[in-house]
Write a protein that holds these residues in place. Structure first.
Motif, PDB file in Angstrom:
ATOM      1  N   GLY A  23       0.704  -1.463  -0.008  1.00 36.99           N
ATOM      2  CA  GLY A  23      -0.037  -0.356   0.193  1.00 36.99           C
ATOM      3  C   GLY A  23       0.783   1.113  -0.376  1.00 36.99           C
ATOM      4  N   HIS A  24       0.069   2.559  -0.668  1.00 39.53           N
ATOM      5  CA  HIS A  24       1.233   3.527  -0.392  1.00 39.53           C
ATOM      6  C   HIS A  24       1.662   4.110   0.675  1.00 39.53           C
ATOM      7  CE1 HIS A  24       0.563   4.253  -5.148  1.00 39.53           C
ATOM      8  NE2 HIS A  24      -0.162   3.960  -4.620  1.00 39.53           N
ATOM      9  N   GLN A  25       0.860   3.504   1.858  1.00 41.34           N
ATOM     10  CA  GLN A  25       1.210   4.575   3.431  1.00 41.34           C
ATOM     11  C   GLN A  25       1.922   3.399   4.125  1.00 41.34           C
ATOM     12  OE1 GLN A  25      -2.905   3.474   4.791  1.00 41.34           O
ATOM     13  NE2 GLN A  25      -4.272   5.651   4.516  1.00 41.34           N
ATOM     14  N   ALA A  26       1.917   2.327   3.650  1.00 35.89           N
ATOM     15  CA  ALA A  26       2.842   1.255   4.052  1.00 35.89           C
ATOM     16  C   ALA A  26       4.432   1.558   3.682  1.00 35.89           C
ATOM     17  CB  ALA A  26       2.897   0.339   3.349  1.00 35.89           C
ATOM     18  N   ALA A  27       4.767   1.615   2.337  1.00 39.01           N
ATOM     19  CA  ALA A  27       5.508   2.811   1.324  1.00 39.01           C
ATOM     20  C   ALA A  27       6.094   3.898   1.763  1.00 39.01           C
ATOM     21  CB  ALA A  27       5.359   2.843  -0.389  1.00 39.01           C
ATOM     22  N   GLU A  41       3.635  -1.973  -5.551  1.00 38.28           N
ATOM     23  CA  GLU A  41       5.054  -2.920  -6.129  1.00 38.28           C
ATOM     24  C   GLU A  41       4.786  -4.678  -4.425  1.00 38.28           C
ATOM     25  OE1 GLU A  41      10.283  -2.524  -5.975  1.00 38.28           O
ATOM     26  OE2 GLU A  41       8.855  -1.100  -5.602  1.00 38.28           O
ATOM     27  N   LEU A  42       4.532  -5.407  -5.753  1.00 39.58           N
ATOM     28  CA  LEU A  42       4.974  -6.445  -5.371  1.00 39.58           C
ATOM     29  C   LEU A  42       6.256  -6.607  -4.387  1.00 39.58           C
ATOM     30  CD1 LEU A  42       2.748  -9.089  -5.992  1.00 39.58           C
ATOM     31  CD2 LEU A  42       4.594 -10.107  -7.217  1.00 39.58           C
ATOM     32  N   ILE A  43       6.292  -6.571  -2.677  1.00 37.47           N
ATOM     33  CA  ILE A  43       6.766  -7.010  -1.857  1.00 37.47           C
ATOM     34  C   ILE A  43       6.461  -8.622  -1.386  1.00 37.47           C
ATOM     35  CG2 ILE A  43       6.990  -4.506  -1.486  1.00 37.47           C
ATOM     36  CD1 ILE A  43       6.096  -5.464   1.309  1.00 37.47           C
ATOM     37  N   LYS A  44       7.570  -9.058  -1.169  1.00 37.91           N
ATOM     38  CA  LYS A  44       6.999 -10.370  -0.551  1.00 37.91           C
ATOM     39  C   LYS A  44       7.918 -10.615   1.206  1.00 37.91           C
ATOM     40  CE  LYS A  44       7.902 -12.809  -4.563  1.00 37.91           C
ATOM     41  NZ  LYS A  44       8.595 -13.664  -5.646  1.00 37.91           N
ATOM     42  N   ASN A  45       7.328 -11.678   2.006  1.00 34.79           N
ATOM     43  CA  ASN A  45       8.181 -11.984   3.382  1.00 34.79           C
ATOM     44  C   ASN A  45       8.448 -13.161   3.612  1.00 34.79           C
ATOM     45  OD1 ASN A  45       9.280 -12.564   6.166  1.00 34.79           O
ATOM     46  ND2 ASN A  45       7.557 -10.396   6.871  1.00 34.79           N
TER      47      ASN A  45
END
Length: 577
Positions: A132-136, A168-172
């Motif tokens: 999300g834009h906030q998380a980024a 953007e796609l992110i992973k954990n």
């Protein structure tokens, strides 16, 4: 029906319901997804408070607030040269409770296998999801701090050497592996409940707890500007257990409002309603200057009582239910004048005296990255702070859950786990006289505050909001608009909102603004002007920036279900059929 602060969590809950799961299966699946998709708002090592009501049974409180570790003493913090609990860093960590709370709910009230429930979170963590834009934006704010002081966090959240962009796609992968290992821990058990229990024990006594304790021992930068080690030990995990508790409640306009007890902020909502009972409808309309003024002054009084009486460390045991009795509410209502009060005014209870918290202004403390509740500021600027979700199923089971803590900006990421510790102890005072003093084994007085509503003995709504000290303030406006003003749930959520900052902030550095009010600019200009004339220090913010409330509803006459979610932030979503 499902509603939450993130569309992927809502979609997950709805998927579980469509596949035959009940409300509690759906909530647990969505809760683990929130760890993945809103890591700046909650995490596995954080906290979770829920109110749930199985069909035909009275509501219960799922207490997922971990206590202070055994070594978290006032003297230890003093020896570390600290005058308050830092807002960021492992020294401020309470015992993690969110995962244990979700697993307890699944075992006791759910029907699904753990492997099926965790499938969604494993998918989004392992294969990726659009950030999300906030998380980024939070990662961007913290980027220099990560690179200079928390390299494990930089490795997790800035893996390509640049801040990820919204969408953007992110992973954990590390957290996906943690969840897989929890499922594997129960493979040999004979029943569904035993498999979940085995996973819970692996979390508390196995590889997760061991990794947390080992990592926390390494000194790292805290919001104090100095380096410290955490104090959490394996024994703290084994001593703590999530509990199922009786809630407290208040009747208002034909509805029973149900909240968690005085270890939480929840009773503030009941206190406010108990005071407002003694005013006519003209004083209860948040859209008018008279109504807004009355509500703000009411919240100041209730918050003063919160800061003076609530908490596990109270030395004098008194019946705090008196705080929302009719007599006490009438006395407090009489204290509300035509102009804004600038005094800290707790009430007086028989057999005790109010604790006087230290009240400091924002000017006394500079802003520190990562400290406090992530991004709800006195200015009203909001990028997020906590999560919330509500679910009701076709059987009539209902749950309101508020997970929080363990934010990506709270402490360094534990690399083999993919998440950091939380910092809930920042709500504790380093003053033994406080009812919310730092004390080993005592819960910090949390702001997490879900709500259930009942009519004639039947649960008819679940609701809540992120927002720290604002959670019950925004919920109060919602209740006044729906129960008194006749708004629909979505209309009440969309309506312009406001809150007071004339309280001892629950988050570091615990500032207080004697006449502070924050309002959305959609509130009529003549209302804002009159509030200022009445002596309120009004800060006007973007018209769609305060509150992220959601709700699900059940009509007791028709059994029709409903849901509503918040458009603010463009991530909340309601779904159902």
């Amino acid at each position: 029906m499902s509603a939450s602060t993130h569309w992927l969590a809502t979609a997950t809950a709805q998927s579980v319901l469509e596949r035959g799961g009940n409300a509690f299966d759906a909530a647990v699946a969505a809760g683990f997804v929130l760890h993945v998709v809103e890591p700046h708002l909650n995490g596995p090592a954080g906290d979770m408070v829920a109110l749930y009501a199985p069909k035909g049974r009275n509501p219960r409180v799922l207490m997922g607030q971990g206590p202070a570790p055994a070594r978290a003493t006032i003297s230890h913090f003093a020896n570390e040269g600290l005058e308050s609990v830092p807002g960021a860093g492992a020294l401020a960590a309470a015992v993690p409770a969110a995962v244990e709370a979700w697993l307890t709910l699944l075992a006791d009230q759910g029907t699904w296998e753990l492997s099926d429930v965790l499938e969604y979170a494993i998918h989004y963590a392992g294969l990726g999801h659009p950030i999300g834009h906030q998380a980024a934006a939070v990662i961007e704010t913290m980027a220099d701090h990560f690179e200079q002081h928390w390299p494990t966090s930089a490795a997790q959240w800035i893996p390509l050497g640049r801040v990820p962009e919204g969408g953007e796609l992110i992973k954990n992968g590390a957290y996906a592996n943690v969840l897989r290992k929890l499922v594997e821990a129960g493979h040999a058990a004979g029943t569904r409940e035993a498999r979940i229990h085995a996973a819970r024990e692996e979390w508390k006594e196995g590889f997760v707890a061991k990794a947390i304790v080992e990592f926390a021992r390494k000194p790292h930068r805290h919001s104090s500007g100095s380096d410290h080690s955490g104090v959490i030990e394996l024994e703290d995990f084994s001593r703590f257990a999530v509990s199922d508790e009786s809630p407290i409640s208040l009747e208002f306009r034909g509805v029973t409002v149900v909240k968690a007890g005085f270890w939480s902020q929840g009773p503030v909502l009941l206190q406010a309603l108990a005071i407002l009972k003694h005013f006519d409808d003209d004083h209860l309309d948040p859209s008018t200057a008279l109504g807004a003024h009355t509500i703000i002054e009411t919240l100041k009084l209730a918050m003063a009582d919160r800061d003076s009486y609530y908490g596990d460390a109270r030395k004098v045991k008194v019946d705090l239910n008196v705080l929302f009795s009719d007599e006490y509410g009438r006395e407090r209502a009489a204290q509300i004048a035509a102009s804004a009060s600038t005094q800290f005014r707790p009430g007086t209870l028989p057999g005790t005296s109010p604790y006087p918290p230290a009240l400091v202004t924002a000017a006394d403390h500079p802003s520190v990255l990562g400290a406090g509740e992530p991004t709800v500021r006195i200015s009203g600027e909001t990028r997020g702070d906590t999560c919330h979700l509500d679910v009701v199923d076709r059987f009539g089971n209902m749950i309101s859950a508020t997970p929080s803590g363990g934010w990506l900006q709270s402490s360094p990421v534990i690399p083999e786990l993919g998440f950091p510790l939380g910092t809930r102890l920042q709500m504790s005072w380093l003053d033994a006289g406080s009812p919310s003093a730092l004390k080993p084994g005592a819960r910090p007085r949390t702001t997490l505050s879900p709500t259930l509503l009942m009519r004639e003995g039947r649960t008819v709504a679940a609701l809540g909001s992120p927002g720290g000290d604002q959670q019950d303030q925004w919920q109060l406006l919602y209740l006044l608009r729906t129960l008194v003003g006749g708004y629909t749930p979505q209309e009440a959520i969309d309506a312009p909102t406001f809150h007071t900052s004339a309280l001892a902030s629950s988050f570091w550095p615990r500032t207080w603004n004697a006449a502070g009010v924050v309002v959305e600019d959609r509130l009529p200009q003549h209302v804002i002007a009159e509030l200022r004339e009445r002596g309120h220090d009004v800060t006007v913010v973007n018209g769609w920036s305060l509150g992220r409330l959601s709700t699900v509803t059940l009509d007791p006459e028709t059994d029709e279900l409903g849901a509503a979610a918040n458009p603010r932030g463009n991530q909340g979503y309601a779904a159902g059929r």
